[in-house]
Design an enzyme around this catalytic site. Structure first.
Site, PDB file in Angstrom:
ATOM      1  N   HIS A 131       0.819  -1.211   0.000  1.00 34.34           N
ATOM      2  CA  HIS A 131       0.000   0.000   0.000  1.00 34.34           C
ATOM      3  C   HIS A 131       0.855   1.265   0.000  1.00 34.34           C
ATOM      4  O   HIS A 131       0.386   2.324  -0.397  1.00 34.34           O
ATOM      5  CB  HIS A 131      -0.991  -0.022   1.172  1.00 34.34           C
ATOM      6  CG  HIS A 131      -2.131  -0.955   0.922  1.00 34.34           C
ATOM      7  ND1 HIS A 131      -3.423  -0.698   1.327  1.00 34.34           N
ATOM      8  CD2 HIS A 131      -2.190  -2.153   0.288  1.00 34.34           C
ATOM      9  CE1 HIS A 131      -4.206  -1.698   0.958  1.00 34.34           C
ATOM     10  NE2 HIS A 131      -3.483  -2.603   0.339  1.00 34.34           N
TER      11      HIS A 131
ATOM     12  N   VAL B  34       0.902   3.494  -4.146  1.00 37.89           N
ATOM     13  CA  VAL B  34       0.271   4.814  -4.157  1.00 37.89           C
ATOM     14  C   VAL B  34       1.378   5.872  -4.233  1.00 37.89           C
ATOM     15  O   VAL B  34       2.063   6.135  -3.247  1.00 37.89           O
ATOM     16  CB  VAL B  34      -0.606   5.018  -2.891  1.00 37.89           C
ATOM     17  CG1 VAL B  34      -1.293   6.381  -2.921  1.00 37.89           C
ATOM     18  CG2 VAL B  34      -1.624   3.889  -2.766  1.00 37.89           C
TER      19      VAL B  34
ATOM     20  N   GLY C 125       4.285   5.684  -5.357  1.00 39.97           N
ATOM     21  CA  GLY C 125       5.635   5.173  -5.136  1.00 39.97           C
ATOM     22  C   GLY C 125       5.954   4.852  -3.681  1.00 39.97           C
ATOM     23  O   GLY C 125       5.240   5.245  -2.761  1.00 39.97           O
TER      24      GLY C 125
ATOM     25  N   ASP D  13       7.312   5.686  -0.802  1.00 41.61           N
ATOM     26  CA  ASP D  13       7.827   6.926  -0.215  1.00 41.61           C
ATOM     27  C   ASP D  13       7.281   7.177   1.183  1.00 41.61           C
ATOM     28  O   ASP D  13       7.337   8.296   1.682  1.00 41.61           O
ATOM     29  CB  ASP D  13       7.491   8.124  -1.125  1.00 41.61           C
ATOM     30  CG  ASP D  13       5.993   8.404  -1.185  1.00 41.61           C
ATOM     31  OD1 ASP D  13       5.194   7.562  -0.696  1.00 41.61           O
ATOM     32  OD2 ASP D  13       5.608   9.474  -1.698  1.00 41.61           O
TER      33      ASP D  13
ATOM     34  N   PRO E  67      -5.749  -1.593  -5.999  1.00 44.40           N
ATOM     35  CA  PRO E  67      -6.717  -2.481  -6.659  1.00 44.40           C
ATOM     36  C   PRO E  67      -7.818  -2.903  -5.691  1.00 44.40           C
ATOM     37  O   PRO E  67      -7.628  -2.903  -4.481  1.00 44.40           O
ATOM     38  CB  PRO E  67      -5.870  -3.687  -7.066  1.00 44.40           C
ATOM     39  CG  PRO E  67      -4.745  -3.712  -6.085  1.00 44.40           C
ATOM     40  CD  PRO E  67      -4.472  -2.274  -5.717  1.00 44.40           C
TER      41      PRO E  67
ATOM     42  N   HIS F 129      -0.893 -13.295  -0.424  1.00 41.26           N
ATOM     43  CA  HIS F 129      -2.154 -13.679   0.223  1.00 41.26           C
ATOM     44  C   HIS F 129      -2.079 -15.072   0.834  1.00 41.26           C
ATOM     45  O   HIS F 129      -3.029 -15.519   1.461  1.00 41.26           O
ATOM     46  CB  HIS F 129      -3.319 -13.528  -0.765  1.00 41.26           C
ATOM     47  CG  HIS F 129      -3.683 -12.099  -1.035  1.00 41.26           C
ATOM     48  ND1 HIS F 129      -4.691 -11.710  -1.877  1.00 41.26           N
ATOM     49  CD2 HIS F 129      -3.160 -10.939  -0.536  1.00 41.26           C
ATOM     50  CE1 HIS F 129      -4.780 -10.389  -1.898  1.00 41.26           C
ATOM     51  NE2 HIS F 129      -3.857  -9.885  -1.095  1.00 41.26           N
ATOM     52  N   THR F 130      -0.933 -15.744   0.697  1.00 39.60           N
ATOM     53  CA  THR F 130      -0.728 -17.027   1.371  1.00 39.60           C
ATOM     54  C   THR F 130      -0.762 -16.881   2.899  1.00 39.60           C
ATOM     55  O   THR F 130      -1.042 -17.845   3.600  1.00 39.60           O
ATOM     56  CB  THR F 130       0.608 -17.678   0.932  1.00 39.60           C
ATOM     57  OG1 THR F 130       0.755 -18.928   1.599  1.00 39.60           O
ATOM     58  CG2 THR F 130       1.816 -16.816   1.252  1.00 39.60           C
TER      59      THR F 130
ATOM     60  N   SER G 223      -3.047 -23.134   4.693  1.00 38.30           N
ATOM     61  CA  SER G 223      -2.171 -22.877   5.848  1.00 38.30           C
ATOM     62  C   SER G 223      -1.815 -21.404   5.900  1.00 38.30           C
ATOM     63  O   SER G 223      -1.804 -20.711   4.880  1.00 38.30           O
ATOM     64  CB  SER G 223      -0.881 -23.704   5.765  1.00 38.30           C
ATOM     65  OG  SER G 223       0.008 -23.104   4.838  1.00 38.30           O
TER      66      SER G 223
HETATM   67  C1  HEM Z   1      -3.484  -8.068  -6.753  1.00 36.63           C
HETATM   68  C2  HEM Z   1      -4.222  -7.145  -6.186  1.00 36.63           C
HETATM   69  C3  HEM Z   1      -4.542  -7.147  -4.716  1.00 36.63           C
HETATM   70  C4  HEM Z   1      -5.766  -6.945  -4.171  1.00 36.63           C
HETATM   71  C5  HEM Z   1      -7.059  -6.671  -4.924  1.00 36.63           C
HETATM   72  C6  HEM Z   1      -5.618  -7.054  -2.743  1.00 36.63           C
HETATM   73  C7  HEM Z   1      -6.638  -6.878  -1.830  1.00 36.63           C
HETATM   74  C8  HEM Z   1      -6.564  -7.192  -0.492  1.00 36.63           C
HETATM   75  C9  HEM Z   1      -7.659  -7.105   0.426  1.00 36.63           C
HETATM   76  C10 HEM Z   1      -9.050  -6.605   0.096  1.00 36.63           C
HETATM   77  C11 HEM Z   1      -7.210  -7.574   1.630  1.00 36.63           C
HETATM   78  C12 HEM Z   1      -8.017  -7.746   2.915  1.00 36.63           C
HETATM   79  C13 HEM Z   1      -8.252  -6.454   3.628  1.00 36.63           C
HETATM   80  C14 HEM Z   1      -9.148  -6.702   4.820  1.00 36.63           C
HETATM   81  O1  HEM Z   1     -10.348  -6.867   4.605  1.00 36.63           O
HETATM   82  O2  HEM Z   1      -8.625  -6.772   5.948  1.00 36.63           O
HETATM   83  C15 HEM Z   1      -5.827  -7.937   1.464  1.00 36.63           C
HETATM   84  C16 HEM Z   1      -5.020  -8.433   2.454  1.00 36.63           C
HETATM   85  C17 HEM Z   1      -3.666  -8.588   2.304  1.00 36.63           C
HETATM   86  N1  HEM Z   1      -2.910  -8.282   1.203  1.00 36.63           N
HETATM   87 FE1  HEM Z   1      -3.616  -7.883  -0.635  1.00 36.63          FE
HETATM   88  N2  HEM Z   1      -4.325  -7.330  -2.448  1.00 36.63           N
HETATM   89  C18 HEM Z   1      -3.616  -7.382  -3.617  1.00 36.63           C
HETATM   90  C19 HEM Z   1      -2.249  -7.554  -3.744  1.00 36.63           C
HETATM   91  C20 HEM Z   1      -1.390  -7.642  -2.678  1.00 36.63           C
HETATM   92  C21 HEM Z   1       0.038  -7.518  -2.779  1.00 36.63           C
HETATM   93  C22 HEM Z   1       0.806  -7.202  -4.055  1.00 36.63           C
HETATM   94  C23 HEM Z   1       0.527  -7.698  -1.523  1.00 36.63           C
HETATM   95  C24 HEM Z   1       1.953  -7.648  -1.017  1.00 36.63           C
HETATM   96  C25 HEM Z   1       3.016  -7.637  -1.785  1.00 36.63           C
HETATM   97  C26 HEM Z   1      -0.605  -7.967  -0.652  1.00 36.63           C
HETATM   98  C27 HEM Z   1      -0.525  -8.295   0.679  1.00 36.63           C
HETATM   99  C28 HEM Z   1      -1.608  -8.533   1.492  1.00 36.63           C
HETATM  100  C29 HEM Z   1      -1.507  -9.070   2.831  1.00 36.63           C
HETATM  101  C30 HEM Z   1      -0.235  -9.544   3.510  1.00 36.63           C
HETATM  102  C31 HEM Z   1      -2.796  -9.076   3.354  1.00 36.63           C
HETATM  103  C32 HEM Z   1      -3.227  -9.534   4.740  1.00 36.63           C
HETATM  104  C33 HEM Z   1      -3.121  -8.434   5.739  1.00 36.63           C
HETATM  105  C34 HEM Z   1      -3.490  -8.918   7.122  1.00 36.63           C
HETATM  106  O3  HEM Z   1      -3.715 -10.113   7.300  1.00 36.63           O
HETATM  107  O4  HEM Z   1      -3.535  -8.049   8.007  1.00 36.63           O
HETATM  108  N3  HEM Z   1      -1.747  -7.895  -1.385  1.00 36.63           N
HETATM  109  N4  HEM Z   1      -5.445  -7.679   0.159  1.00 36.63           N
END
Ligand code: HEM
Ligand SMILES: *[C@@H]1O[C@H](CO)[C@@H](O)[C@H](O)[C@H]1NC(C)=O
Ligand SMILES: *[C@@H]1O[C@H](CO)[C@@H](O)[C@H](O)[C@H]1NC(C)=O
Ligand SMILES: *[C@@H]1O[C@H](CO)[C@@H](O)[C@H](O)[C@H]1NC(C)=O
Ligand SMILES: *[C@@H]1O[C@H](CO)[C@@H](O)[C@H](O)[C@H]1NC(C)=O
Length: 328
Positions: A76, A80, A82, A84, A169, A199-200, A255
């Site tokens: 995030h 957004v 870059g 920064d 996104p 998202h793993t 997992s």
């Molecule tokens: C491909 C487009 C992506 C979309 C649409 C997206 C969207 C989301 C959304 C909606 C959540 C859950 C927010 C919530 O309800 O708490 C989430 C969680 C997360 N995203 Fe993504 N994400 C994307 C790519 C990425 C990328 C590129 C990364 C890191 C390099 C990332 C890392 C994470 C992590 C680690 C969580 C979990 C955070 C937590 O458990 O507190 N995501 N993402």
């Protein structure tokens, strides 16, 4: 013999993936590995110590959830305007107040690392670099493979919620939309698929999934492509209009560890977001999803893709904030 076959298979896989134009690490954009080697030798170690102390504090049962939070924070930040540290700035219309950033966590970890670094090397280590190092430490803590992180980013001075909302996104996006969104940051479709592997170890809150459950693409219905058992399970966790913000839903049903479980979740159609499941359902990205179920390949490609993400829109001139929450 087995290991030879394994090496050979990996080699073929790597060649295959190269044909997908997964980009090798092509340069620094002015950033460098071991950037603080002479100006602040303990920089990376201090960030790591502070981050790990947070994840492993016995008084806080949420522990490694904050590791996932730091990884998301780095995305995030970079996506957004870059990498920064604009996501860290406080203010009434700052990025962190945007709806997309509602569940962002980790700010206190960055503050703590910054405070320690200001006491050992005042004015030297940028907040943007601290976020990048902490994201790598989070991956390691979640049992992922380490990667080198470049440093040298300066901190931005502008932070606007509207810009976060416009550039990040949405979980409702299709592959076409996601690809266009990442392309605007100079990241390829393959890098988008690889970075989604974060998202793993991720969890979602109900607001991110209720549209797919109750009003898919404005139809007033559940996404017809979602298996009904999954839909029932998610609806029980997130009842229509009465959801509970403390409920969390894993995006990898297999997992929590930083492994290939996310891609295997997509293969069994258990992807929670449209933006996740589409990566398998779309013929353009399905072959790469299948390849990334190879753990050695996933880990290596993930590190490379994080380095590329860490170069997006970086500022090489500007300030190094004294307090990550305010411009100097
Ligand atoms: C491909 C487009 C992506 C979309 C649409 C997206 C969207 C989301 C959304 C909606 C959540 C859950 C927010 C919530 O309800 O708490 C989430 C969680 C997360 N995203 Fe993504 N994400 C994307 C790519 C990425 C990328 C590129 C990364 C890191 C390099 C990332 C890392 C994470 C992590 C680690 C969580 C979990 C955070 C937590 O458990 O507190 N995501 N993402
Ligand atoms: C760990 O960091 C999170 C996020 O910044 C914070 O809310 C939590 O209080 C921290 N836990 C400990 C034990 O310091
Ligand atoms: C939603 O509908 C629009 C227009 O009909 C279509 O272009 C888009 O691909 C749909 N999105 C999903 C996730 O199916
Ligand atoms: C919300 O969910 C949490 C954890 O699942 C639970 O402890 C709490 O009682 C729930 N709150 C309400 C208002 O249902
Ligand atoms: C990481 O591996 C250790 C040792 O095998 C294990 O105890 C721990 O539960 C794993 N952590 C995660 C998040 O998978």
């Amino acid at each position: 013999m087995t290991s030879l076959v394994y090496t050979f298979t990996s080699l073929i896989l790597i060649m295959f993936v190269s044909s997908f134009r997964v980009i090798a690490d092509t340069g620094g954009a002015g950033l460098q590995d071991n950037y603080y080697k002479s100006s602040c030798p303990p920089a990376e170690a201090v960030v790591k110590r502070v981050a790990v102390a947070n994840f492993t504090d016995p008084s806080d049962p949420r522990g490694l959830r904050f590791a996932a939070g730091l990884l998301r924070l780095s995305f995030h930040d970079c996506h957004v305007d870059g990498c920064d540290a604009s996501v860290l700035l406080d203010g009434p219309n700052a990025e962190k107040t945007a709806e997309v950033n509602t569940f962002l966590t980790g700010f206190e970890i960055i503050d703590k690392a910054k405070a320690e670094l200001e006491s050992v090397c005042p004015g030297v280590v940028s907040c943007a670099d601290i976020i990048a190092y902490a994201a790598r430490d989070a991956v390691i803590a979640l049992n992922g493979t380490s990667f080198n992180v470049q440093g040298g980013r300066k901190d931005g001075i502008v932070s606007l919620a509207s810009r976060a909302q416009a550039q990040l996104p949405s979980p409702d996006m299709t592959v076409t939309e996601l690809t266009a969104n990442f392309a605007r940051k100079g990241l390829s479709m393959d890098q988008m698929v690889i970075l989604s592997g974060s998202h793993t170890s991720a969890a979602s809150h109900c607001p991110s999934i209720v549209r797919r459950l109750y009003n898919f693409n404005g139809t007033g219905q559940t996404d017809p492509s979602m298996p009904s058992a999954l839909a029932d399970r998610l609806k029980a966790l997130c009842p229509k209009n009465t959801f509970n913000d403390t409920v969390i839903i894993p995006l990898d049903s297999l997992s929590f560890s930083f492994d290939t479980g996310y891609y295997r979740t997509l293969q069994i159609h258990e992807g929670v977001f449209t933006s996740d499941q589409s990566l398998y359902d779309d013929q353009r990205t399905q072959p790469l999803v299948n390849l990334l179920t190879n753990n050695a390949l996933f880990q290596a490609q993930f590190g490379q893709a994080m380095r590329a993400m860490g170069r997006v829109g970086v500022k090489l001139t500007g300030e190094i904030r004294r307090d990550c929450r305010k411009v100097n």
